[in-house]
Write a protein that holds these residues in place. Structure first.
Motif, PDB file in Angstrom:
ATOM      1  N   GLN A 138       0.831  -1.207   0.000  1.00  0.00           N
ATOM      2  CA  GLN A 138       0.000   0.000   0.000  1.00  0.00           C
ATOM      3  C   GLN A 138       0.862   1.251   0.000  1.00  0.00           C
ATOM      4  OE1 GLN A 138      -2.351  -0.781   3.511  1.00  0.00           O
ATOM      5  NE2 GLN A 138      -4.154  -1.233   2.306  1.00  0.00           N
ATOM      6  N   ALA A 139       1.919   1.245   0.846  1.00  0.00           N
ATOM      7  CA  ALA A 139       2.792   2.423   0.910  1.00  0.00           C
ATOM      8  C   ALA A 139       3.486   2.656  -0.422  1.00  0.00           C
ATOM      9  CB  ALA A 139       3.824   2.241   2.023  1.00  0.00           C
ATOM     10  N   GLN A 140       3.907   1.565  -1.068  1.00  0.00           N
ATOM     11  CA  GLN A 140       4.588   1.698  -2.359  1.00  0.00           C
ATOM     12  C   GLN A 140       3.632   2.218  -3.421  1.00  0.00           C
ATOM     13  OE1 GLN A 140       6.576  -1.890  -3.415  1.00  0.00           O
ATOM     14  NE2 GLN A 140       8.055  -0.868  -4.744  1.00  0.00           N
ATOM     15  N   GLN A 141       2.410   1.707  -3.416  1.00  0.00           N
ATOM     16  CA  GLN A 141       1.430   2.179  -4.385  1.00  0.00           C
ATOM     17  C   GLN A 141       1.066   3.639  -4.122  1.00  0.00           C
ATOM     18  OE1 GLN A 141      -1.821  -0.554  -4.065  1.00  0.00           O
ATOM     19  NE2 GLN A 141      -0.899  -2.078  -5.420  1.00  0.00           N
ATOM     20  N   GLN A 142       0.965   3.997  -2.843  1.00  0.00           N
ATOM     21  CA  GLN A 142       0.656   5.389  -2.518  1.00  0.00           C
ATOM     22  C   GLN A 142       1.768   6.309  -2.968  1.00  0.00           C
ATOM     23  OE1 GLN A 142      -2.132   6.605  -1.320  1.00  0.00           O
ATOM     24  NE2 GLN A 142      -1.373   8.700  -1.299  1.00  0.00           N
ATOM     25  N   LYS A 143       3.007   5.846  -2.776  1.00  0.00           N
ATOM     26  CA  LYS A 143       4.139   6.658  -3.203  1.00  0.00           C
ATOM     27  C   LYS A 143       4.170   6.794  -4.718  1.00  0.00           C
ATOM     28  CE  LYS A 143       9.128   7.053  -2.661  1.00  0.00           C
ATOM     29  NZ  LYS A 143      10.346   6.438  -2.082  1.00  0.00           N
ATOM     30  N   THR A 144       3.891   5.682  -5.408  1.00  0.00           N
ATOM     31  CA  THR A 144       3.852   5.728  -6.869  1.00  0.00           C
ATOM     32  C   THR A 144       2.744   6.655  -7.349  1.00  0.00           C
ATOM     33  OG1 THR A 144       4.661   3.458  -6.943  1.00  0.00           O
ATOM     34  CG2 THR A 144       3.648   4.314  -8.943  1.00  0.00           C
ATOM     35  N   PHE A 145       1.616   6.569  -6.684  1.00  0.00           N
ATOM     36  CA  PHE A 145       0.486   7.424  -7.049  1.00  0.00           C
ATOM     37  C   PHE A 145       0.824   8.892  -6.811  1.00  0.00           C
ATOM     38  CE2 PHE A 145      -3.553   9.530  -5.938  1.00  0.00           C
ATOM     39  CZ  PHE A 145      -4.285   9.259  -7.091  1.00  0.00           C
ATOM     40  N   SER A 146       1.443   9.183  -5.643  1.00  0.00           N
ATOM     41  CA  SER A 146       1.807  10.567  -5.332  1.00  0.00           C
ATOM     42  C   SER A 146       2.833  11.100  -6.319  1.00  0.00           C
ATOM     43  CB  SER A 146       2.359  10.649  -3.903  1.00  0.00           C
ATOM     44  OG  SER A 146       1.395  10.220  -2.970  1.00  0.00           O
ATOM     45  N   THR A 147       3.794  10.228  -6.667  1.00  0.00           N
ATOM     46  CA  THR A 147       4.812  10.647  -7.639  1.00  0.00           C
ATOM     47  C   THR A 147       4.183  10.945  -8.985  1.00  0.00           C
ATOM     48  OG1 THR A 147       6.441   9.282  -6.492  1.00  0.00           O
ATOM     49  CG2 THR A 147       6.985   9.994  -8.724  1.00  0.00           C
ATOM     50  N   ALA A 148       3.246  10.093  -9.400  1.00  0.00           N
ATOM     51  CA  ALA A 148       2.581  10.302 -10.678  1.00  0.00           C
ATOM     52  C   ALA A 148       1.763  11.593 -10.668  1.00  0.00           C
ATOM     53  CB  ALA A 148       1.693   9.106 -11.001  1.00  0.00           C
ATOM     54  N   LEU A 149       1.077  11.844  -9.562  1.00  0.00           N
ATOM     55  CA  LEU A 149       0.306  13.087  -9.463  1.00  0.00           C
ATOM     56  C   LEU A 149       1.214  14.307  -9.473  1.00  0.00           C
ATOM     57  CD1 LEU A 149      -2.455  12.234  -6.826  1.00  0.00           C
ATOM     58  CD2 LEU A 149      -2.702  12.487  -9.288  1.00  0.00           C
ATOM     59  N   GLN A 150       2.355  14.168  -8.796  1.00  0.00           N
ATOM     60  CA  GLN A 150       3.286  15.293  -8.772  1.00  0.00           C
ATOM     61  C   GLN A 150       3.801  15.597 -10.174  1.00  0.00           C
ATOM     62  OE1 GLN A 150       6.610  14.624  -6.231  1.00  0.00           O
ATOM     63  NE2 GLN A 150       7.488  16.638  -6.537  1.00  0.00           N
ATOM     64  N   LYS A 151       4.108  14.529 -10.908  1.00  0.00           N
ATOM     65  CA  LYS A 151       4.558  14.741 -12.280  1.00  0.00           C
ATOM     66  C   LYS A 151       3.445  15.328 -13.136  1.00  0.00           C
ATOM     67  CE  LYS A 151       7.877  10.920 -12.220  1.00  0.00           C
ATOM     68  NZ  LYS A 151       8.208   9.610 -12.796  1.00  0.00           N
ATOM     69  N   GLN A 152       2.221  14.879 -12.876  1.00  0.00           N
ATOM     70  CA  GLN A 152       1.079  15.336 -13.668  1.00  0.00           C
ATOM     71  C   GLN A 152       0.823  16.826 -13.439  1.00  0.00           C
ATOM     72  OE1 GLN A 152      -2.462  13.205 -12.731  1.00  0.00           O
ATOM     73  NE2 GLN A 152      -3.794  14.710 -13.626  1.00  0.00           N
ATOM     74  N   ASN A 153       0.995  17.280 -12.198  1.00  0.00           N
ATOM     75  CA  ASN A 153       0.676  18.667 -11.865  1.00  0.00           C
ATOM     76  C   ASN A 153       1.841  19.628 -12.048  1.00  0.00           C
ATOM     77  OD1 ASN A 153      -1.931  17.917 -11.074  1.00  0.00           O
ATOM     78  ND2 ASN A 153      -1.238  17.377  -9.014  1.00  0.00           N
ATOM     79  N   ASN A 154       3.006  19.088 -12.304  1.00  0.00           N
ATOM     80  CA  ASN A 154       4.199  19.929 -12.453  1.00  0.00           C
ATOM     81  C   ASN A 154       4.361  20.320 -13.914  1.00  0.00           C
ATOM     82  OD1 ASN A 154       6.558  21.258 -12.233  1.00  0.00           O
ATOM     83  ND2 ASN A 154       7.802  19.485 -11.615  1.00  0.00           N
ATOM     84  N   VAL A 155       4.021  21.535 -14.262  1.00  0.00           N
ATOM     85  CA  VAL A 155       4.071  21.956 -15.665  1.00  0.00           C
ATOM     86  C   VAL A 155       5.501  22.132 -16.137  1.00  0.00           C
ATOM     87  CG1 VAL A 155       1.850  23.109 -15.596  1.00  0.00           C
ATOM     88  CG2 VAL A 155       3.896  24.372 -14.920  1.00  0.00           C
ATOM     89  N   ASN A 156       6.432  22.290 -15.198  1.00  0.00           N
ATOM     90  CA  ASN A 156       7.831  22.475 -15.583  1.00  0.00           C
ATOM     91  C   ASN A 156       8.592  21.167 -15.594  1.00  0.00           C
ATOM     92  OD1 ASN A 156       7.616  25.279 -15.808  1.00  0.00           O
ATOM     93  ND2 ASN A 156       7.864  25.533 -13.584  1.00  0.00           N
ATOM     94  N   TYR A 157       7.870  20.088 -15.424  1.00  0.00           N
ATOM     95  CA  TYR A 157       8.546  18.799 -15.382  1.00  0.00           C
ATOM     96  C   TYR A 157       9.090  18.466 -16.767  1.00  0.00           C
ATOM     97  CZ  TYR A 157       9.294  13.822 -14.894  1.00  0.00           C
ATOM     98  OH  TYR A 157       9.841  12.591 -14.882  1.00  0.00           O
ATOM     99  N   GLY A 158      10.393  18.314 -16.853  1.00  0.00           N
ATOM    100  CA  GLY A 158      11.013  18.083 -18.153  1.00  0.00           C
ATOM    101  C   GLY A 158      11.188  16.614 -18.441  1.00  0.00           C
ATOM    102  N   ARG A 159      12.212  16.028 -17.875  1.00  0.00           N
ATOM    103  CA  ARG A 159      12.447  14.624 -18.125  1.00  0.00           C
ATOM    104  C   ARG A 159      12.906  13.953 -16.840  1.00  0.00           C
ATOM    105  NH1 ARG A 159      17.859  13.489 -18.463  1.00  0.00           N
ATOM    106  NH2 ARG A 159      19.246  15.276 -18.496  1.00  0.00           N
ATOM    107  N   ASN A 160      12.669  12.726 -16.768  1.00  0.00           N
ATOM    108  CA  ASN A 160      13.115  11.977 -15.606  1.00  0.00           C
ATOM    109  C   ASN A 160      14.634  11.909 -15.603  1.00  0.00           C
ATOM    110  OD1 ASN A 160      13.943   9.261 -14.302  1.00  0.00           O
ATOM    111  ND2 ASN A 160      11.886   9.670 -13.542  1.00  0.00           N
ATOM    112  N   ILE A 161      15.238  12.213 -14.456  1.00  0.00           N
ATOM    113  CA  ILE A 161      16.692  12.313 -14.442  1.00  0.00           C
ATOM    114  C   ILE A 161      17.350  10.944 -14.626  1.00  0.00           C
ATOM    115  CG2 ILE A 161      16.643  14.306 -12.948  1.00  0.00           C
ATOM    116  CD1 ILE A 161      17.356  12.500 -10.624  1.00  0.00           C
ATOM    117  N   HIS A 162      16.595   9.877 -14.479  1.00  0.00           N
ATOM    118  CA  HIS A 162      17.199   8.570 -14.612  1.00  0.00           C
ATOM    119  C   HIS A 162      16.932   7.946 -15.980  1.00  0.00           C
ATOM    120  CE1 HIS A 162      17.639   9.250 -10.431  1.00  0.00           C
ATOM    121  NE2 HIS A 162      16.366   9.058 -10.165  1.00  0.00           N
ATOM    122  N   LEU A 163      15.763   8.186 -16.530  1.00  0.00           N
ATOM    123  CA  LEU A 163      15.382   7.533 -17.771  1.00  0.00           C
ATOM    124  C   LEU A 163      15.351   8.479 -18.953  1.00  0.00           C
ATOM    125  CD1 LEU A 163      12.508   5.283 -16.393  1.00  0.00           C
ATOM    126  CD2 LEU A 163      14.910   4.703 -16.699  1.00  0.00           C
ATOM    127  N   GLY A 164      15.308   9.767 -18.696  1.00  0.00           N
ATOM    128  CA  GLY A 164      15.327  10.746 -19.768  1.00  0.00           C
ATOM    129  C   GLY A 164      14.083  10.760 -20.612  1.00  0.00           C
TER     130      GLY A 164
END
Length: 771
Positions: free
Chosen positions: A188-214
């Protein structure tokens, strides 16, 4: 007693007196009877008169009683019937009244039995309380009430035993299911973290590229649709996420708590529960001996611990006082110390970086899960920095093997490229730029060998691998950048440097390979700035930042080059020694062969071909190698002449040796390596030349006259060296008579040699005393 104790006739006297007294009393009684005798007779006479009347009265009374009894038999019967009915009526009334008092008691007792049978123990205790306080005191005089009163304490003990048994079953159950509870909570914690990360990326208009995967930025609407679809798929295909309440029935705890609280033993229950849970905590915290061998061992260990504390957190929030925040914090601090000690011990056995990385991911999920339940986990993240150092060590060991394999497989030859496509493949792996080489037509060769792009790619892979550990550590980009640079510096300065040093020292690495290694390290050194740019692009931290560390590749590759250069000098000297060892001079020859020795010509040809290979080296390296080789050759030839095992040297041998030195001088003057000024290289043989010239022209007078002067023709000839060589020639002249063609002058020559020897000895002795 006085009667018997007095005089002997006292008893007799006493008896006589007693008889006299009796007779007196009898006379008094007789007088009394005589006085009343008449009255007695009159009374008897009257009684005899009344006797007949009494008999009549008795008969009349008896008859009257018989007639009365006969007349009252029916009345008596009716009266007894009435009495009996009234007694029954009164008894019935009394029974009804008593039954009305007893029925509620019996109903409550029946209710108690029913509650016991359906295991409603808390309600049963309430019923017992009502029985004791309200109902039983009203009918306490009855025996069945006494029996009930005696049974109630037994029922309470039975309830306590049953509830405690249920609690023990509960404790056993959660001990078995702790891993599943923990696994569910961590999921549950991992899914919540994944969900929060996805939402953060979704709401971040300045999000460019993932620093690990590009990855490129995705449109917000597309993110939302993809995210929704992903979780819908998870809901359809994955197992339903359950909570601790769904996995474990906590009712035994509540029931037992209520029961003990009602019975006034709440504190006893709390102490028992906490004591048992502490024991279970110690069992949960005890790792398996082989836990470090697989990631599943760590996963199960973490799941059990998480499950334990999830249960405790649930108990904390749904019960009042059974566990407290202070208790859970104390338990967590104890567990945290044990966990850290266990992880330190077991992680130290991990030699596989992939396993250490998976362990790190598990620790992060473990920490995030417990942090979500309010437990402090800063010490776990501090531990991760210790494990990060160990992870880097395992990476360094792994990459050390990779570097060794690359060096072993390298042919140490320039990379041939037949066409543009092959050229682009190489430069796509390694940042090589050479405008002069670009102008050449295909096919052509790149100066470095195949190991250079492979090493460069492996360094980048190491940076990626090191970066994986920094994920989810809640660290800033600056800290991640610093960590990457430090680990990369360790790879360059320790691992790669050690591999290069070991490679240079290997016996199968020849001069050609050493030259190529120097060229390779030069290009790797130039590529360090591209590695710094690579790290900056990953972390988005500019190299101009004040605290940005620099890569130490420059010093690493310089040290490797210096070691390779030193090894080149050593191997050249060893090769020269090998040629010198096969020299076969006839030190007693009368005349020279007229040409240089074969071994020396082979040595010179070897040096010429070797120095041609050095054209790719920096000028100073080639010049130093050439100068070192000539100096070593000169010193070796000098030692050959002065060898203590060589007892005699003829003039013919001196002439032959002179021919060989002339070839060495010709080689030095031919400029085998460009860049020497004037006769700098020839000066390596100046000591030999002056010594041989002295013996060839036999100019001892000049030597002895000019010795010690700066303008001396034989300034580099040491008197002890000249003395040693002259004594060997002196012994040879005595035996072989080398001056046979000047027989008339033999005595003068021999005398001259002896004179020169004496003068040289005096010079040598004077130098020793001065020293």
């Amino acid at each position: 007693r006085s009667v018997y104790d007095d005089q002997p006739n006292a008893h007799q006297k006493f008896m006589e007196k007693l008889d006299a007294c009796i007779r007196n009393h009898d006379r008094e009684i007789e007088k009394m009877c005589n006085f009343h005798h008449q009255g007695f007779v009159d009374a008897i006479t009257e009684l005899l008169k009344v006797r007949a009347d009494a008999e009549k009265l008795k008969v009349q009374v008896t008859d009257t009683n018989r007639r009365l009894q006969d007349a009252g038999k029916e009345v008596i019967a009716q009266t007894e019937e009435i009495i009996r009915c009234r007694v029954q009526q009164r008894n019935i009334t009394t029974v009804v009244e008593k039954l009305q008092l007893c029925l509620p008691v019996l109903e409550m007792y029946s209710k108690l039995k029913e509650q016991m049978s359906v295991k409603r123990y808390y309600s049963a205790l309430k019923t017992m309380e009502q029985l004791e306080n309200l109902y039983l005191p009203r009918v306490s005089q009855y025996r069945f009430c006494q029996i009930m009163m005696e049974n109630l304490p037994k029922l309470r003990e039975e309830i306590k035993e049953i509830s405690m048994s249920d609690l023990k079953d509960f404790l056993e159950s959660i001990r078995k299911h702790s891993d599943r509870i923990g696994e569910t909570a961590m999921k549950q914690a991992q899914q919540q973290k994944t969900f929060s990360t996805a939402l953060q990326k979704q709401n971040n208009v300045n999000y460019g590229r993932n620093i690990h995967l590009g990855r490129n930025r995705i449109l917000e609407s597309k993110n939302e649709i993809t995210l929704k679809r992903t979780f819908e798929d998870e809901d359809e295909h994955d197992e339903e996420v359950l909570t601790a309440q769904d996995l474990v029935d906590f009712s035994p705890v509540y029931r037992c708590l209520h029961i003990y609280s009602v019975l006034g033993d709440g504190e006893i229950f709390e102490n028992y529960y906490r004591k048992q849970r502490r024991k279970q905590a110690r069992l949960v915290l005890q790792p398996q001996s082989s836990m470090h061998e697989t990631v599943e061992g760590y996963r199960r260990y973490f799941s059990q611990i998480v499950g334990f504390f999830v249960v405790e957190d649930h108990i904390l929030h749904v019960t009042q006082g059974l566990v407290t925040r202070t208790y859970t914090d104390e338990l967590w601090n104890m567990a945290l110390s044990k966990i850290i000690a266990v992880l330190r011990t077991h992680s130290s056995y991990c030699s596989d970086p992939d396993l250490v990385l998976e362990l790190k991911n598990l620790i992060v999920v473990f920490a995030d899960t417990l942090q979500g339940y309010g437990f402090p986990v800063n010490r776990l993240f501090d531990l991760l920095f210790e494990i990060r150092d160990q992870y880097n060590e395992t990476l360094l060991k792994k990459w050390s093997g990779l570097f060794r394999d690359i060096f072993e497989a390298d042919n140490y030859s320039p990379i041939p490229v037949a066409n543009e496509e092959e050229y682009r493949i190489v430069i796509s792996k390694f940042p090589f730029q050479d405008p002069e080489l670009d102008k050449q037509s295909f096919p052509k060769k790149l100066p470095m060998s195949q190991s250079v792009p492979q090493i460069y790619m492996q360094v980048k892979e190491f940076i990626y691998a090191s970066l994986k550990f920094s994920e989810s550590l809640h660290r800033s980009s600056t800290e991640i950048d610093d960590m990457l640079r430090k680990s990369t510096n360790l790879l360059l300065t320790r691992t790669l440097s050690s591999c290069l040093q070991n490679l240079i020292k290997k016996p199968h690495i020849g001069l050609t390979e050493l030259v190529q290694i120097i060229i390779n390290t030069t290009h790797l050194e130039q590529a360090c700035k591209y590695l710094e740019d690579f790290i900056s692009n990953i972390t988005n931290i500019s190299q101009l930042t004040v605290h940005t560390a620099r890569l130490y590749g420059l010093s690493t590759f310089k040290d490797a080059r210096h070691a390779a250069e030193g090894e080149i000098y050593t191997k050249l000297n060893q090769k020269i020694d090998e040629f010198i060892q096969i020299a076969d001079y006839d030190w007693t020859m009368s005349e020279s062969d007229g040409r240089a020795s074969g071994y020396l010509m082979d040595l010179i040809n070897f040096l010429r071909s070797t120095f041609q290979v050095f054209t790719h080296l920096p000028g100073k390296v080639a010049q130093t190698a050439c100068m070192s080789a000539c100096q070593h050759l000169s010193m070796s030839l000098m030692q050959m002449l002065l060898d203590s095992e060589l007892k005699q040297i003829s003039m013919g041998a001196i002439q032959q040796f002179n021919l060989d030195v002339i070839q060495c001088e010709l080689f030095a003057s031919s400029e085998p390596v460009p860049g020497f000024q004037g006769d700098t290289l020839q000066l390596a043989f100046i000591d030999l030349r002056q010594l041989l010239d002295l013996f060839m022209v036999w100019d001892w007078s000049t030597y002895l006259a000019d010795y010690g002067q700066a303008t001396s023709k034989y300034l580099r000839v040491n008197p002890s060296t000249a003395l040693t060589l002259l004594e060997k020639m002196k012994d040879s002249s005595k035996k072989n008579n080398i001056f046979a063609q000047f027989r008339k002058n033999d005595r003068d020559k021999q005398k001259l040699i002896e004179t020169v020897v004496k003068q040289l000895r005096s010079l040598v002795n004077g130098m020793s005393q001065h020293t």
